[in-house]
Design a protein around this motif. Structure first.
Motif, PDB file in Angstrom:
ATOM      1  N   ASP A 347       0.826  -1.203   0.000  1.00 59.57           N
ATOM      2  CA  ASP A 347       0.000   0.000   0.000  1.00 59.57           C
ATOM      3  C   ASP A 347       0.865   1.260   0.000  1.00 59.57           C
ATOM      4  N   LEU A 351       2.100   4.287  -3.509  1.00 58.79           N
ATOM      5  CA  LEU A 351       2.013   5.745  -3.544  1.00 58.79           C
ATOM      6  C   LEU A 351       2.956   6.345  -4.583  1.00 58.79           C
ATOM      7  N   LYS A 582      -0.131  13.840  -0.004  1.00 55.00           N
ATOM      8  CA  LYS A 582       0.465  12.616  -0.544  1.00 55.00           C
ATOM      9  C   LYS A 582       1.976  12.764  -0.676  1.00 55.00           C
ATOM     10  N   TRP A 613      -4.523   7.927   2.741  1.00 50.65           N
ATOM     11  CA  TRP A 613      -3.253   7.872   2.009  1.00 50.65           C
ATOM     12  C   TRP A 613      -2.804   9.237   1.493  1.00 50.65           C
TER      13      TRP A 613
END
Length: 686
Positions: A347, A351, A582, A613
């Motif tokens: 995960d 990004l 982010k 996120w």
């Protein structure tokens, strides 16, 4: 920061009355005349305070709090999605075993004593030095208050030295409101900035720009709490039962103005550091278009003490001042005594740029529309999947097949001997089926067996004969499905590990520094605060273009990282804000920053988790109404194709189930403190 180790058995009696009524103090008592009259004495005094500052570095673990030991040292395992590890210490950041309360007041007493007493000895120092020492005390008090406020909200604002013995009624301060607390933190940082010099008096001391930097960080937190408490169902605020003070959150008629004020202060402080601090991003080995140089540049920046990016650094010195991060977070074949403390998740890896993706943004491992459709994509070697990724990610994460300390890190989920093309191993990869195991697959349990896995290392490994040699099913570095000392996600953390092959790994044998504040953080603070001000309709406090400053800051960081630059100017919208969030998650990963960002953005509970996120993602893809989990990426070798394929799922990490609810945004006040006090309020609803 180099800690000065002084053996003073009675140092804790600093300035307290002697138990014997004599005009001459006992010789074994260190008093103000010894410490506050000269620079050597001040070094001892400052060493005491700095040794117990709430700095989160290699010796801090969110599970335990400030124990200053670094046992099982790991970063990013606080339920942030950055990493997990084998132990129960992988859990959401909802409390600390040792609450930062009693030890905070001990440090506050030292700071307040210096503020109140040093004026008596002013003639012993130049005016500049005297002011700087006072500034240090205000900086330390602000830092301690800030650490407490982030955990508890409104706190007792002890801004005076409490004498002992004294009447019980004078020994305690009730909790102030959260707004009063942040205002005091702001005032103390401003006083420190006013008094301190641009350069530190000693290595490890603070200075004007250090104070400005931590002020910017604190005010960004305060502004976020004031604003985003309002987004939590029912509003996250409440009064204490004993005092009826608003100990968490902000009043309905105050939160907007408070958030604007704090974001303005954050922006102003960050901009002063940017314009006048003399710092810049580390680019000593950086070269445009050269991914290898960009990767090596970012590896080096965390150990180069001459870096122009370093604002405040916790230094270590072998053998007197060391830590054990390498001993607990190195790859499996380098373990001494343990390993795999920091295992980055898929995960987190997703990004970053440089991967082919499905429509939902997840990493593409099959030829189909999702990872349960089509056939696995095949690669000659595992590193081929990562050939286009941001160099920054490679500097932070050890990929399967990459080289670390001159050794190829052989990570394999298993070996597949079945025919090609290869269909996905599972029919369902959703959160609901996260408990499904590779070792439960028919390919592993039934005959003819086509899937080989390994429960443990060494002689316990399953072996496949191929090409005239024996191949270990899980390679030398795992994962092993019943030994958590190897990677549990298919990755190892690289950031902060000593990259030198000759470096000795072991408990108490590491001495690389920990960067507590760097220029990239300041750029990100300016960018986020600028967009928040734009969203609130507040004019730029220094006349700069808020959105252009934010855009330039993000592009500076992206250029150094080897990422794609923004195509245009950031917008003053939630979408623009999320781009900054982010970028912050990516750049500052494994630096004890993300857990605080998730708390101040109020995105950790289920209703807010779409923004977890730093961008909008379907929260149901990794969580249910309370719990959440993270995924790994596992390379398998196909003997039939003589190539590798990857499977992305909840496995080996599936026992790391975490939970978080709105009540967790404020830690519980230690129950013993509440029970014995007529004035200390517990958190509302606890």
């Amino acid at each position: 920061m180099k800690k000065i180790f002084i053996i003073l058995s009675l140092f804790g009696l600093l300035s307290l009355p002697s138990c014997v009524d004599l005009d001459i103090p006992p010789k074994n008592v260190v008093n103000d005349n010894d410490l506050l009259t000269n620079d050597s004495g001040m070094d001892i005094y400052m060493a005491r305070m700095y040794s117990y500052m709430p700095f989160e570095d290699f010796k801090y673990m969110g599970e335990w709090g400030f124990r200053y030991t670094g046992w099982l040292g790991a970063t990013g395992i606080d339920g942030t999605g950055e990493a997990v590890n084998r132990d129960g210490i992988t859990r959401a950041f909802t409390s600390e075993a040792d609450p930062y309360w009693e030890q905070a007041f001990r440090t506050l007493r030292d700071a307040n004593h210096l503020i109140e007493t040093l004026p008596e000895f002013k003639e012993n120092f130049t005016e500049t030095t005297y002011n700087h020492y006072l500034g240090e005390a205000y900086y330390i008090r602000a830092t301690v208050f800030n650490a407490m406020a982030r955990r508890f909200g409104g706190i007792p604002l002890v801004t005076r030295e409490i004498d002992y013995p004294a009447e019980a009624s004078t020994l305690e301060e009730p909790r102030a409101s959260e707004e009063e607390t942040w205002d005091q933190i702001l005032a103390d940082f401003d006083k420190a900035i006013e008094l301190m010099q641009p350069k530190s008096l000693r290595s490890g001391y603070s200075n004007k720009y250090v104070a400005l930097s931590f002020k910017a960080e604190a005010m960004l937190y305060a502004g976020s709490v004031a604003k985003y408490n309002e987004t939590v169902p029912g509003r996250l605020t409440g009064l204490g039962d004993k005092t009826r003070v608003r100990v968490i959150g902000f009043a309905s008629d105050r939160w907007q103005e408070a958030s604007k004020k704090y974001f303005t202060e954050a922006y102003k402080a960050a901009r002063e550091v940017m314009l006048n601090g003399g710092y810049s991003l580390y680019k000593k080995k950086w070269a445009a278009g050269d991914k290898e140089a960009q990767y090596q540049n970012m590896v080096d920046m965390f150990s180069d003490m001459t870096s122009p990016e370093n604002i405040y650094v916790k230094e270590y010195l072998f053998p007197t001042s060391t830590h054990s991060y390498d001993a607990f977070s190195s790859p499996f074949t380098l373990r001494s005594p343990l390993s795999a403390g920091t295992c980055p998740t898929l995960d987190f890896v997703e990004l970053f740029e440089g991967f082919d993706r499905y429509a939902d943004g997840t990493l593409k491992v099959t030829t189909g529309a999702t990872n349960k459709d089509g056939n696995y994509i095949l690669y000659d070697k595992p590193m081929d999947l990562f050939k286009n990724v941001e160099p920054r990610l490679r500097a932070y994460v050890i990929f399967p097949g990459d080289v670390f300390k001159g050794k190829e890190i052989e990570i394999r989920g298993g070996i597949y001997t079945g025919p090609t093309p290869i269909r996905p191993l599972f029919n369902d990869y959703s959160y609901a089926t996260a408990d499904a195991r590779y070792q439960g697959l028919a390919a592993y349990t039934q005959q003819p067996k086509t899937l080989y896995l390994s429960p443990r290392e060494g002689n316990s490994q399953e072996v496949v004969e191929f090409g005239g040699k024996q191949m270990l099913a899980a390679g030398t570095d795992g994962p092993f499905y019943d030994n958590g000392e190897a990677t549990v996600t298919g990755f190892y953390g690289r950031k902060w590990l000593n990259p030198e092959p000759s470096a000795v790994i072991g408990e108490g044998k590491s001495a690389q520094p920990f960067i507590l504040m760097r220029y990239a953080d300041i750029l990100l603070i300016a960018a986020e605060a600028g967009i928040e001000l734009q969203l609130a309709g507040v004019s730029s406090p220094d006349g700069s273009n808020l959105l252009q400053v934010a855009t330039d800051a993000i592009n500076e960081i992206r250029e150094r990282a080897g990422a794609t630059l923004l195509a245009g100017t950031l917008s003053g919208t939630n979408a623009g804000r999320d781009i900054v969030r982010k970028e912050r998650r990516k750049e500052l990963a494994f630096e004890h920053k993300t857990k605080w960002d998730l708390r101040r953005w109020r995105v950790w509970h289920y209703d807010g988790r779409d923004g977890f996120w730093g961008e909008q993602k379907d929260k149901n893809s990794f969580s249910n109404d309370n719990n959440y989990r993270f995924r790994g990426l596992y390379p398998f070798y196909s003997t039939e194709a003589n190539k590798y394929f990857f499977d992305a799922r909840y496995q080996w990490v599936n026992l790391k189930t975490m939970s978080y609810s709105p009540i967790d945004y404020y830690f519980e006040i230690p129950s013993g403190e509440v029970a014995k006090s007529p004035q200390i309020d517990q958190q509302p609803n606890r």
